[in-house]
Each structure stands twice: as structure tokens, then as C-alpha cells.
Design a protein around this motif. Sequence first.
Motif, PDB file in Angstrom:
ATOM      1  N   GLU A 100       0.818  -1.215   0.000  1.00 37.29           N
ATOM      2  CA  GLU A 100       0.000   0.000   0.000  1.00 37.29           C
ATOM      3  C   GLU A 100       0.849   1.260   0.000  1.00 37.29           C
ATOM      4  O   GLU A 100       0.528   2.250  -0.674  1.00 37.29           O
ATOM      5  CB  GLU A 100      -0.938  -0.007   1.214  1.00 37.29           C
ATOM      6  N   LEU A 101       1.938   1.251   0.744  1.00 39.26           N
ATOM      7  CA  LEU A 101       2.811   2.425   0.792  1.00 39.26           C
ATOM      8  C   LEU A 101       3.478   2.665  -0.566  1.00 39.26           C
ATOM      9  O   LEU A 101       3.602   3.816  -1.017  1.00 39.26           O
ATOM     10  CB  LEU A 101       3.879   2.227   1.875  1.00 39.26           C
ATOM     11  N   LEU A 102       3.882   1.591  -1.232  1.00 34.75           N
ATOM     12  CA  LEU A 102       4.508   1.740  -2.547  1.00 34.75           C
ATOM     13  C   LEU A 102       3.502   2.193  -3.593  1.00 34.75           C
ATOM     14  O   LEU A 102       3.849   2.937  -4.523  1.00 34.75           O
ATOM     15  CB  LEU A 102       5.164   0.419  -2.960  1.00 34.75           C
ATOM     16  N   ILE A 103       2.255   1.776  -3.458  1.00 40.09           N
ATOM     17  CA  ILE A 103       1.207   2.266  -4.365  1.00 40.09           C
ATOM     18  C   ILE A 103       1.064   3.782  -4.226  1.00 40.09           C
ATOM     19  O   ILE A 103       0.953   4.504  -5.226  1.00 40.09           O
ATOM     20  CB  ILE A 103      -0.138   1.563  -4.075  1.00 40.09           C
ATOM     21  N   GLN A 104       1.092   4.266  -2.995  1.00 42.63           N
ATOM     22  CA  GLN A 104       1.016   5.721  -2.771  1.00 42.63           C
ATOM     23  C   GLN A 104       2.210   6.424  -3.403  1.00 42.63           C
ATOM     24  O   GLN A 104       2.053   7.465  -4.056  1.00 42.63           O
ATOM     25  CB  GLN A 104       0.984   6.019  -1.273  1.00 42.63           C
ATOM     26  N   LEU A 105       3.391   5.857  -3.232  1.00 41.19           N
ATOM     27  CA  LEU A 105       4.598   6.457  -3.783  1.00 41.19           C
ATOM     28  C   LEU A 105       4.561   6.484  -5.307  1.00 41.19           C
ATOM     29  O   LEU A 105       5.055   7.424  -5.951  1.00 41.19           O
ATOM     30  CB  LEU A 105       5.812   5.662  -3.306  1.00 41.19           C
ATOM     31  N   ALA A 106       3.946   5.452  -5.899  1.00 38.55           N
ATOM     32  CA  ALA A 106       3.946   5.300  -7.360  1.00 38.55           C
ATOM     33  C   ALA A 106       3.022   6.274  -8.075  1.00 38.55           C
ATOM     34  O   ALA A 106       3.067   6.370  -9.312  1.00 38.55           O
ATOM     35  CB  ALA A 106       3.556   3.868  -7.721  1.00 38.55           C
ATOM     36  N   GLN A 107       2.190   6.983  -7.341  1.00 40.89           N
ATOM     37  CA  GLN A 107       1.270   7.924  -7.995  1.00 40.89           C
ATOM     38  C   GLN A 107       1.996   9.148  -8.549  1.00 40.89           C
ATOM     39  O   GLN A 107       1.441   9.921  -9.322  1.00 40.89           O
ATOM     40  CB  GLN A 107       0.189   8.368  -7.011  1.00 40.89           C
TER      41      GLN A 107
END
Length: 556
Positions: free
Chosen positions: A229-236
Motif C-alpha cells: 500500500e505504501l509503494l502504491i502511494q509512492l507510485a502515484q
Amino acid sequence: MRKISNKLNVQLIAETLLAFGIDHIVLSPGSRNGALTMQFANDNRFKTYSVVDERSAGFVALGMAQQIKKPVVVCCTSGSATANYYPAVTEAFFQNVPLIVLSADRPEHLVDNFDGQTIRQKDLFEKHSVHNVQLSESEETDDLTRNMLLTKYALTDCIHKSAPIHINMPFSEPLYDYVTTPDIVIDNITIDEKQYPEIDVFDYMRRWNSSSKKLVLVGMHSPSKALNELLIQLAQDDSVVILNEVTSNIHHPRFFNKIDQVIFPYPDEELEDLKPEILLTIGQNIVSKKVKRFLREHKAEQHWHLDEYWQPDTYQVLTDKIETKPEFFLEQLIGFVNPKESDYFEKWNTIRVNNEKKHDAYIQMIPFSDLKAFDSIIKNYPENWQIQYGNSTVIRYGLLFDHNDSNPVFCNRGTSGIDGSTSTAIGACIASGENTVMITGDISFFYDSNALWNVNMPKNFRIILINNGGGNIFKFIPGPSETDVVEDYFETKHHLTAEHLAKMFNFEHQIVSNLSDLENAYANFYAESDRPKILEIDTKNAANDSILRAYFSSIK
């Protein structure tokens, strides 16, 4: 009547393990460890498993510890039995799996005196473990106290560093005298919480926000919803590109999960344009040699490695060692991240989209082969089954395809050897109870065939065996194929099948040699059964090496 050892140090080690919450014990038969075996097997507070082959036993324990996230004990007799644990110890060391080698030994005065089954066991695993202790045989109060403290320190290191330790216990005869009432009882032991270095998150935030080209590379990592979930946020953020492999166990459409397919076909000048200003690596080993070459030859200005255990300079430009849990650091960083306008993601994504089309077209037109089989195998994984890949060619094929996010993926990429892949998968299946399928090549399968010699074999364990008649990896990598002995000494061609092994170890077995039969085999293969199963895929007649080479040529 429960028979336990009358040796106080045996009672002491058992009670100390339980006080630490350690209760999984993998035992191999032997005489010198008889007192330990009697102690563990007759105490229903322990979960004990008998595995005859010590090399296999070590990997079974590794697979168990991988799943339950706490130390597992392997216990054996003296001499070469202990040395047979070494491959599993090295794998656990580089994979950060907590493994406890508890070895019985001859009395110290017999070492180097030509006594049977006696080697230099003390500190045997020193180079690939985080703690090694030799306990005293003495039952004097001071010596028992010292043994208790030594064991406590070793177990604490095993837990805090999530790595192998070795406890060596010399034993004099008699070995099998027993009592029915314990003399030693220990309450729960509380260990101090692991401490991490302080991190100046604001400094990292400042540098991160000032960069327009950030590359996050996620290596081998256990499944973590929080990390995902944290990497998904970063990937935006369009200035961020996240590369990962199937062993990272992260999933999202913005993640680039097939690295080789993206970066393989491009010349240096184009790769130079893709190089990051900041490289953030998370987790452990990356399989892809291509990404290693790319990042070593096109160096980032800054390389931050985020991991609580290892801080390797894999890409020879390491600038920042961030020694903490990735979830902890990213949670702090993301709170201060400001998305930056950039075309960095778009450059990578354009390449991905083009190469994905070429990938699909090529797979459609090739004949039955290893590559074609993998396309079918991966598309047909049942939901929520655990996937265990063997090493060498098998995991490399796995990297070329999308995987379902319901299927956790594991592979022994600590040392990347073929020696215990099947044993590890069996241990993982036993400990987790999850439906598990192992995908392996023929050389790895036959090399670790004693893995099937396991009285604890789960009924929900499956093996997909890719039998191409030899070690095809040596046809792909540069060097061996240019010698005159590749077939006999590198590839080791053979005409073996798993049929007789399956019969001997009571596995269901089916062999297929074309795509239609393979597709029709899945329903029965994954169906519930009172026996484990092997699905053998015969690709001996396929031009596997030329088909794979042509695959990479097709995406140029």
C-alpha cells in the motif's frame, strides 16, 4: 508415562526454547542426539518432524521458518550429519531466515583423536551465522547458569537479526537414561525490543522532493500488505518508477514487474536516459542480471538501500544505508512527499506497453516448449495457492510473466542454489498448511529427490516438473555453450523421468508433452487428493534455448 532425558542441559535447552516461544523441531535420526530427540519427541509442547536426510532437513526447517516468521530448530547427531546442514544455513543467512542448528557432538577430548563421527563442529558455521556457542556438559550450578545465559544470548540474536545460529552440545554416554519428572522448568523469557538507528527523515524528504527521476527497485521480500500500500502511494508520482520481480510479492498496474522485458533491448544511450537520479532499493536479492548491469553501468547520483538487515553495495554507488523496516521509513517519508512534474514514468511505461504487445505476439506463435509451458502454468495457478519456484532456469522464466496477487511467491535466492528447493517448499507447505505448488526443473528436482522421503508429506503439496532433459541454463548463459563439453559436464543430459520416484514415495504422477494435454491436466492436478502429486512436463524435444533467445530478439 512421559520419558524425558535425565541430562539437565538437555532439559535446560528444551525449556529455554519454549520460554522463547520456539516450538518447531526438525529431527534427524542418530545416536549422539538421542537425549535431545527423546526430550523433544516426548514433550507435546513441541511440534516435532522427523526427516532422515540432514541436507533436506535443513531446508525443510528453512521453509517452515520462512512461513511462521520465527526460529525453527534442526537437530542432528555428530560428524558429517551436522556438516550436511551447511547449504541450508548459507541460504538462511543470506535470506534472513531464523534457523537454529542444535547439534550433538562427541565429548571435547575426543575431537581430532580419530573417534567415530567426530569432526571440528565447534564454530562450524561461523562464516554464515550470527551467533555460535559451545555448551558445557557439566551439570554444576555455575555451568548450568552459564549455559542458560549463552543460549539466551544466541536465541536473542537469532530473533533480532533473523538469521541462523549454532548451538553445539557435547554428550558423553550414557545417552538414553531418562526421568519422568523434569528437574528444570523455566517461565517465559522477555527479550528487549530491537533498536534501530535514528533516521533524519526530513533530509531524505528534501532530497526526494528535489529529484525528478526516482527509481525504486524492490527485491525479494515476504508478502506485506502494508509495504504494498505504501509503494502504491509512492507510485502515484510521475517522477517515480517502481521496478519489481515476482519474488517481491508486490502488485499494482503502475509497478514494472517484468524488468528484463523492459530494459533488455535498449542501447546504452537510451538506457542512460532511463537512469535515475535517486535509486531506492528495498529488500534482498534481484534475479535479473540485466537490471544489475544497467544500474552498475548507468549509476544513480544517490543510492539509498532500505533494509533492516543487509546494506550491500550491489550497484557500486551506495550513498545511504537506511537500517530499519521498510514500512516504517516509507510511512514517514510519504507524509512529506510532494509529487513532481516529470516524464520519467511515461518514458518507462511507453517501453513497457510496446514490449508487452511483442511479448503476447511471440508467445502466440511459438510451438510447445518451456516458454510456452510457463505461459500456461502461470495463467492457471489457482487463487490463493502458494507458489514456490526452483532456481536456475525456472525462476528466470517466471520473471517474464504476470502473476496473480493472490499467489504469494517464494524462491531460494539467498545463495540461489538448486540443492534444497523442493525440501524448502515442502517445509513451507507443512508449516503454513496452505495449498502449495512447487515449479522446478529436472536437474534441481533429481538433485533434491530425498525431499520426497518425508513422512510428514502434506497431501496438498504439488510439484510441476519441467523436464527438458538437462540443465538448459547452460545453453543460455555465455561461456559453457562455447566449450566442447557443454552436454556432458554442464548441461548433464539425461533420459530420466519422475515416474519411479513418484511410485516409490506414493505421489500421484502424470506426464504430458503437448499444450493440449497440459491444459487438460490442471483440473485433476489441483483437485483435492489423499496423496501429493507430480505433473511432469516433457519438453526434451523442444528447441528451448533458441526459442528463448528468439524471444528476447523479438522484443528489440
